[in-house]
Design a protein around this motif. Structure first.
Motif, PDB file in Angstrom:
ATOM      1  N   THR A 166      -7.123   0.423   3.416  1.00 36.38           N
ATOM      2  CA  THR A 166      -6.468  -0.877   3.461  1.00 36.38           C
ATOM      3  C   THR A 166      -7.380  -1.852   4.192  1.00 36.38           C
ATOM      4  O   THR A 166      -8.148  -1.449   5.075  1.00 36.38           O
ATOM      5  CB  THR A 166      -5.108  -0.815   4.182  1.00 36.38           C
ATOM      6  N   ALA A 214       0.834  -1.208   0.000  1.00 33.41           N
ATOM      7  CA  ALA A 214       0.000   0.000   0.000  1.00 33.41           C
ATOM      8  C   ALA A 214       0.866   1.254   0.000  1.00 33.41           C
ATOM      9  O   ALA A 214       1.965   1.272   0.561  1.00 33.41           O
ATOM     10  CB  ALA A 214      -0.916   0.004   1.217  1.00 33.41           C
ATOM     11  N   TYR A 238      -6.456  -1.062  -1.014  1.00 34.71           N
ATOM     12  CA  TYR A 238      -5.403  -2.079  -0.968  1.00 34.71           C
ATOM     13  C   TYR A 238      -5.886  -3.231  -0.088  1.00 34.71           C
ATOM     14  O   TYR A 238      -6.275  -3.005   1.059  1.00 34.71           O
ATOM     15  CB  TYR A 238      -4.117  -1.502  -0.389  1.00 34.71           C
ATOM     16  N   ASP A 243      -7.867   1.927   7.788  1.00 34.17           N
ATOM     17  CA  ASP A 243      -7.723   0.476   7.785  1.00 34.17           C
ATOM     18  C   ASP A 243      -8.991  -0.143   8.355  1.00 34.17           C
ATOM     19  O   ASP A 243      -9.355   0.119   9.503  1.00 34.17           O
ATOM     20  CB  ASP A 243      -6.505   0.053   8.619  1.00 34.17           C
TER      21      ASP A 243
END
Length: 258
Positions: free
Chosen positions: A124, A44, A172, A54
């Motif tokens: 992410t 990432a 990601y 995240d």
């Protein structure tokens, strides 16, 4: 840094992340981060001034590693299990990152409501790999939730990511190769175009057991496939690339999570 004992609860430990002196609090009785999270943190990219989130951050490993490796403006982590979120917050405070990293307790299925539309340039996610009814349920509910789609599905992750990513924002993700057809189909359904992919092989002569994926919200169809990342060489030792990702010359504690 400060007195480590004041940050730890009974049964917890501090693990060295081998970068900038950062450490993370973990408990052997709960889900601990693995190679997949470390590889995702290197795959990432967060550019200067960008905000990163995240999803399902666990004990906060990805926001902490992303802050260490990038120049983003801020990093947030969303975690539904309060015990894990509490460990993540204490790790953030221990590393002196409270001005850059924030941990939020909440459900991925509510991420759009919690953060608002188009609020991040980067997301992410190291989601549960296994469908909820796949395999035997682990007696440890924290481990089961981390590995199986018990509380959130791939659909939930991609639907909410599409809501909170800005246009041309990047997702990601690390996942299992056996689910690639489903992953790509659902990414496209939510208008997150797969743009970059890298397979991770335990050894060069073995099938890949992880895949790293980058998607672009509103992107045009064109997928770049990068050379495979190999974890172990023919002699059974870790490859130079893997050791470089871990930032050290000795063997990493390879704990393949899910």
């Amino acid at each position: 840094m400060t007195n480590r004992e004041s940050f730890l609860r009974e049964g917890e430990r501090l693990d060295d992340l081998q970068i900038k002196g950062y450490k993370v609090i973990q408990s052997p009785g709960r889900f601990c981060f693995g190679t997949d999270a470390v590889l995702l943190s290197s795959f990432a990219k967060v550019r200067r001034g960008e905000r990163a989130l995240d999803l399902g951050t666990g004990t906060g490993i990805l926001p902490i590693l992303l802050e260490a490796k990038n120049e983003g403006a801020c990093y947030e982590g969303l975690e539904v299990q309060e015990e894990s979120a509490d460990m993540a917050r204490r790790s953030v405070e221990y590393n002196g990152l409270s001005d850059k990293v924030k941990i939020v307790t909440g459900d991925i299925k509510e991420a759009g409501r919690l953060f608002g539309a188009a609020s991040f340039e980067v997301i992410t996610v190291n989601p549960p790999y296994m469908p909820g009814d796949h395999g035997l349920k682990n007696d440890n509910s924290a481990l089961y939730i981390a590995r199986h789609e018990a509380l959130c599905t791939l659909d939930d992750v991609l639907r909410e990511s599409a809501k909170i990513l800005k246009e041309r924002g990047r997702l990601y993700m690390v996942h299992r190769p056996f689910r690639l057809p489903e992953i790509f189909a659902k990414m496209c359904m939510y208008k997150i175009e797969p743009k970059r992919m890298r397979m991770v092989h335990p050894r060069l002569d073995k099938e890949p057991n992880m895949v790293l994926i980058e998607g672009l919200k509103g992107g045009n169809p064109r997928l770049s496939v990068e050379p495979p990342l190999v974890v172990c060489d023919s002699g059974g030792g870790y490859t130079e690339e893997l050791l470089n990702i871990y930032g050290r010359g000795d063997d990493p504690q390879v704990n393949k999570g899910g």
